[in-house]
Every structure is written in C-alpha cells, then in structure tokens.
Design a protein around this motif. Structure first.
Motif, PDB file in Angstrom:
ATOM      1  N   GLN A 109      69.995  19.623  44.950  1.00  0.00           N
ATOM      2  CA  GLN A 109      69.291  19.259  43.453  1.00  0.00           C
ATOM      3  C   GLN A 109      70.449  18.808  42.547  1.00  0.00           C
ATOM      4  O   GLN A 109      71.438  18.248  43.213  1.00  0.00           O
ATOM      5  N   GLY A 110      70.447  19.175  41.431  1.00  0.00           N
ATOM      6  CA  GLY A 110      71.227  18.701  40.254  1.00  0.00           C
ATOM      7  C   GLY A 110      70.949  17.334  39.719  1.00  0.00           C
ATOM      8  O   GLY A 110      69.869  16.736  40.202  1.00  0.00           O
ATOM      9  N   ALA A 111      71.708  17.110  38.786  1.00  0.00           N
ATOM     10  CA  ALA A 111      71.234  15.676  37.932  1.00  0.00           C
ATOM     11  C   ALA A 111      71.234  14.553  39.051  1.00  0.00           C
ATOM     12  O   ALA A 111      70.513  13.620  38.626  1.00  0.00           O
ATOM     13  N   ASN A 144      68.387  27.274  33.278  1.00  0.00           N
ATOM     14  CA  ASN A 144      68.762  26.199  33.780  1.00  0.00           C
ATOM     15  C   ASN A 144      67.480  25.246  34.440  1.00  0.00           C
ATOM     16  O   ASN A 144      66.414  26.090  34.508  1.00  0.00           O
ATOM     17  N   THR A 145      67.405  24.028  34.420  1.00  0.00           N
ATOM     18  CA  THR A 145      66.409  23.135  34.989  1.00  0.00           C
ATOM     19  C   THR A 145      67.158  22.975  36.660  1.00  0.00           C
ATOM     20  O   THR A 145      68.076  23.081  36.731  1.00  0.00           O
ATOM     21  N   ARG A 146      66.188  22.245  37.360  1.00  0.00           N
ATOM     22  CA  ARG A 146      66.556  22.141  38.736  1.00  0.00           C
ATOM     23  C   ARG A 146      67.690  20.899  38.664  1.00  0.00           C
ATOM     24  O   ARG A 146      68.242  20.603  39.763  1.00  0.00           O
ATOM     25  N   GLY A 147      67.835  20.233  37.650  1.00  0.00           N
ATOM     26  CA  GLY A 147      68.807  19.146  37.345  1.00  0.00           C
ATOM     27  C   GLY A 147      70.123  19.733  36.900  1.00  0.00           C
ATOM     28  O   GLY A 147      71.011  19.074  36.353  1.00  0.00           O
ATOM     29  N   GLY A 189      71.620  19.705  29.044  1.00  0.00           N
ATOM     30  CA  GLY A 189      71.516  18.204  29.452  1.00  0.00           C
ATOM     31  C   GLY A 189      72.000  17.809  30.799  1.00  0.00           C
ATOM     32  O   GLY A 189      72.442  18.804  31.639  1.00  0.00           O
ATOM     33  N   THR A 190      72.332  16.753  31.141  1.00  0.00           N
ATOM     34  CA  THR A 190      72.710  16.119  32.434  1.00  0.00           C
ATOM     35  C   THR A 190      73.931  16.739  32.812  1.00  0.00           C
ATOM     36  O   THR A 190      74.903  16.699  32.097  1.00  0.00           O
ATOM     37  N   GLY A 191      73.773  17.355  34.196  1.00  0.00           N
ATOM     38  CA  GLY A 191      75.105  17.760  34.620  1.00  0.00           C
ATOM     39  C   GLY A 191      75.505  18.947  34.099  1.00  0.00           C
ATOM     40  O   GLY A 191      76.687  19.660  34.761  1.00  0.00           O
ATOM     41  N   SER A 192      74.837  19.722  32.805  1.00  0.00           N
ATOM     42  CA  SER A 192      75.530  21.066  32.458  1.00  0.00           C
ATOM     43  C   SER A 192      74.592  22.157  33.131  1.00  0.00           C
ATOM     44  O   SER A 192      73.891  22.061  34.220  1.00  0.00           O
ATOM     45  N   ASN A 193      74.476  23.100  32.667  1.00  0.00           N
ATOM     46  CA  ASN A 193      73.903  24.363  33.104  1.00  0.00           C
ATOM     47  C   ASN A 193      73.690  25.536  31.814  1.00  0.00           C
ATOM     48  O   ASN A 193      74.252  25.327  30.801  1.00  0.00           O
ATOM     49  N   PHE A 194      73.134  26.833  32.219  1.00  0.00           N
ATOM     50  CA  PHE A 194      72.909  27.582  31.418  1.00  0.00           C
ATOM     51  C   PHE A 194      74.120  28.212  30.446  1.00  0.00           C
ATOM     52  O   PHE A 194      74.411  29.033  29.658  1.00  0.00           O
ATOM     53  N   TYR A 195      75.134  28.323  31.274  1.00  0.00           N
ATOM     54  CA  TYR A 195      76.413  29.104  31.017  1.00  0.00           C
ATOM     55  C   TYR A 195      77.698  28.203  30.662  1.00  0.00           C
ATOM     56  O   TYR A 195      78.673  28.701  30.263  1.00  0.00           O
ATOM     57  N   ALA A 196      77.246  26.720  30.519  1.00  0.00           N
ATOM     58  CA  ALA A 196      78.365  25.970  30.047  1.00  0.00           C
ATOM     59  C   ALA A 196      78.710  26.211  28.700  1.00  0.00           C
ATOM     60  O   ALA A 196      77.674  26.444  27.849  1.00  0.00           O
ATOM     61  N   MET A 252      69.530  15.164  27.733  1.00  0.00           N
ATOM     62  CA  MET A 252      68.423  14.977  28.758  1.00  0.00           C
ATOM     63  C   MET A 252      67.714  16.259  28.622  1.00  0.00           C
ATOM     64  O   MET A 252      66.520  16.044  28.859  1.00  0.00           O
ATOM     65  N   GLY A 253      68.004  17.331  28.230  1.00  0.00           N
ATOM     66  CA  GLY A 253      67.232  18.691  27.920  1.00  0.00           C
ATOM     67  C   GLY A 253      66.089  18.159  26.864  1.00  0.00           C
ATOM     68  O   GLY A 253      65.180  18.832  26.925  1.00  0.00           O
TER      69      GLY A 253
END
Length: 306
Positions: free
Chosen positions: A107-109, A88-91, A59-66, A143-144
């Motif tokens: 990049q990022g959210a 990851n997305t570009r967000g 989701g918003t502001g997160s990443n694949f390793y959170a 958001m994902g």
C-alpha cells in the motif's frame, strides 16, 4: 493532561515537572478489510466548542504520527475544545505493507487508488460516532483535503458538520499539460500509458512533476489523466456541509497545483457548502510557523458557520 514528577540526577540536579498528553491508539477496518491505525486525543478542558471531534487526514506519503502540518495543528484544535483523531489512510507513507482481512499487500501513496479513500474516511467517522462524538468535523491537508472532498461529494457521503480542506492541490491534466513543466508531464504520461499497455501498470516509476515521488504507472494515469477524476474544482460543489478551503500565500505563488486556486474556488459556493476561502499570509504548504494563524482562522470560521 498528566503530570510527571521531577527527576533527580546523581549530581544533585533535578528536572522540572513535565506534562504530556494521553493518546489513545486506535484501529479500524474499512469495509473492504483494510486495517488502519490512528491516534485519538481528548481535550483536557471542554469549553463551548462548536464540534465534538475533528478527523484529520494526512497528505501524500505522510501518516498520522508525522511531525508536520497536522502535528502542529492538533494541539491548537484541542485547545479549542474538540477531540482530535489523526488517522492513516491506506495511502500512508510512500510504500507500506498494509494488514487486511485477506493478508498483507503493498500500500502507501505509491500503490493506492485515491477512489478508495472514502472507504477509509467513512470507517474513521464511524469509529468516532461509536466513541460518542456526534458533531464531527473533517479536516484534510493536501492530498488528504482531496480525499475529504471526494468522500463528502459522494452519493453515500457520511454526515459531518464541517469540512476544512487545507491546501487541496488542483489535479488538472489540462493545467499541468499547459504549464511550464508540460513537456516533461506529457513524457511521463506517455511512458505510463506504454507501461499499462505492456501489462506493467503495477510497476513503480519515479516522477518529478507535479510531485517528486514513486508511483505505479496505472496510479499516475488514474491521478493525473485527462479524466481529472480528483480535480476538486469539479467536486466541491457536491459537498453538502459548510466548507472552508485554506492556502498559504507562499504556495499559491510557488506551484502550478495551487496557483489561482483562491480565486477559482469561491464561484463554486452553493447554499449547502457555503464555501469560503482563506489565504494565510506567509504560510508555505505545510503552514510552517503559521499553525496558530491557521487554527485561529478555522475557529473563527467554524463559529460563524454553525
């Protein structure tokens, strides 16, 4: 799984043997040159699973390793016999510097355009197919989940077997405008409109509603403007695979973006999406302490849907 032998310490004590999961760190390049990273895990055993792999989107502001929703859910999905790619997305993160074929840029959210998300998800699905996974499920959180629905609602949507939208917020200008936070929302919109008019659309502002974070003025208008481009209630009927939407019982009472969603989504079911909705009792937005329940609901639904 890999076994790690006991370790002996100078006082004569020893640790217990441990196991850990081997993870394959992977990378893709979207069609516009943006490079993204993720982690692919394979199950130690492969029971008669309905899917070969899940693509999981943060989701918003997160990443694949959170260490949040997807981290808690991934081991449950692996135990059900499917590989799990957390991507990851570009967000990813609030602000990041993204590598690409043309160099690096912000990049990022805070800076992303949500309508570019299909480029990211399509690239990740292609990677899974290159790795030999054919029956692929798409799972997005928050958001994902919106990005997953947006991707599969497109005319050139990649083919997947199933979609799980975990807690997709309703990004509705009309709803936010009429909410108890409506006055502040309208003030933020007016500020962003003025900034864009002044040629300052790429500047960051801090907003408090519907989510507290930094975002560009142009990005706020794109995401929350009157066009409602990312309102899942307008998109989900165009999805062409079995779809499950889940919500936590706590979040639907706590935030305008989720209030009423479990009731508004079911009428949007079609023969192609066979949309179903499940509310996880006691769960918050991150399904804290409820990952087992969420995974069980997903597994039961998926076996019935196939």
């Amino acid at each position: 799984m890999r076994w790690v032998p006991s370790r002996y310490f100078c006082d004569g004590s020893r640790s217990e043997p441990a196991t850990f999961m081997l993870v394959d760190l992977v990378q893709v390049t979207a069609s516009d040159g943006v490079r993204l990273h993720g982690a692919l895990e394979s199950p130690s055993e492969k029971p008669d699973a309905p899917l070969d792999a899940w693509l999981c989107i943060h989701g918003t502001g997160s990443n694949f390793y959170a260490g949040s929703t997807l981290a808690g859910l991934a081991p449950k999905l692996l135990a059900q016999g499917a590989a799990v790619l957390r991507a990851n997305t570009r967000g990813h993160d609030i602000v990041s510097t993204g590598p690409s074929a043309g160099g690096r840029w912000l990049q990022g959210a805070a800076f992303e355009r949500v309508d570019e998300a299909p480029l990211d998800l399509t690239a990740w699905i292609a990677l899974l197919r290159e790795r030999g996974y054919q029956r692929i499920g798409l799972l997005g959180h928050s958001m994902g989940a919106i990005k997953a629905i947006l991707t599969l609602a497109g005319d050139d949507a990649p083919a997947v077997e199933a979609l799980v939208a975990a807690s997709p917020p309703r990004l509705s200008h009309e709803r936010f405008n009429q909410s108890s936070q409506g006055e502040g929302f309208r003030q933020t919109l007016a500020q962003c409109e003025q900034m864009v008019s002044d040629g300052r659309g790429d500047e960051l502002i801090f907003v408090k509603f519907p989510l507290a974070y930094y975002i560009t003025a142009a990005g706020f208008l794109d995401r929350y403007g009157p066009e409602e481009r990312y309102n899942v209630l307008r998109l989900v009927s165009r999805v062409k695979c079995p779809t499950l939407a889940t919500f936590g019982s706590s979040e639907v009472q706590a935030h305008e973006a989720f209030c009423g969603m479990p009731e508004e989504l079911p009428p949007l079911a079609t023969p192609e999406n066979s949309l179903q909705v499940a509310v996880i009792a006691g769960a918050d937005h991150n399904y804290t302490g409820c990952h087992d329940s969420l995974a069980a609901v997903i597994d039961k639904w998926l076996r019935r849907a196939q």
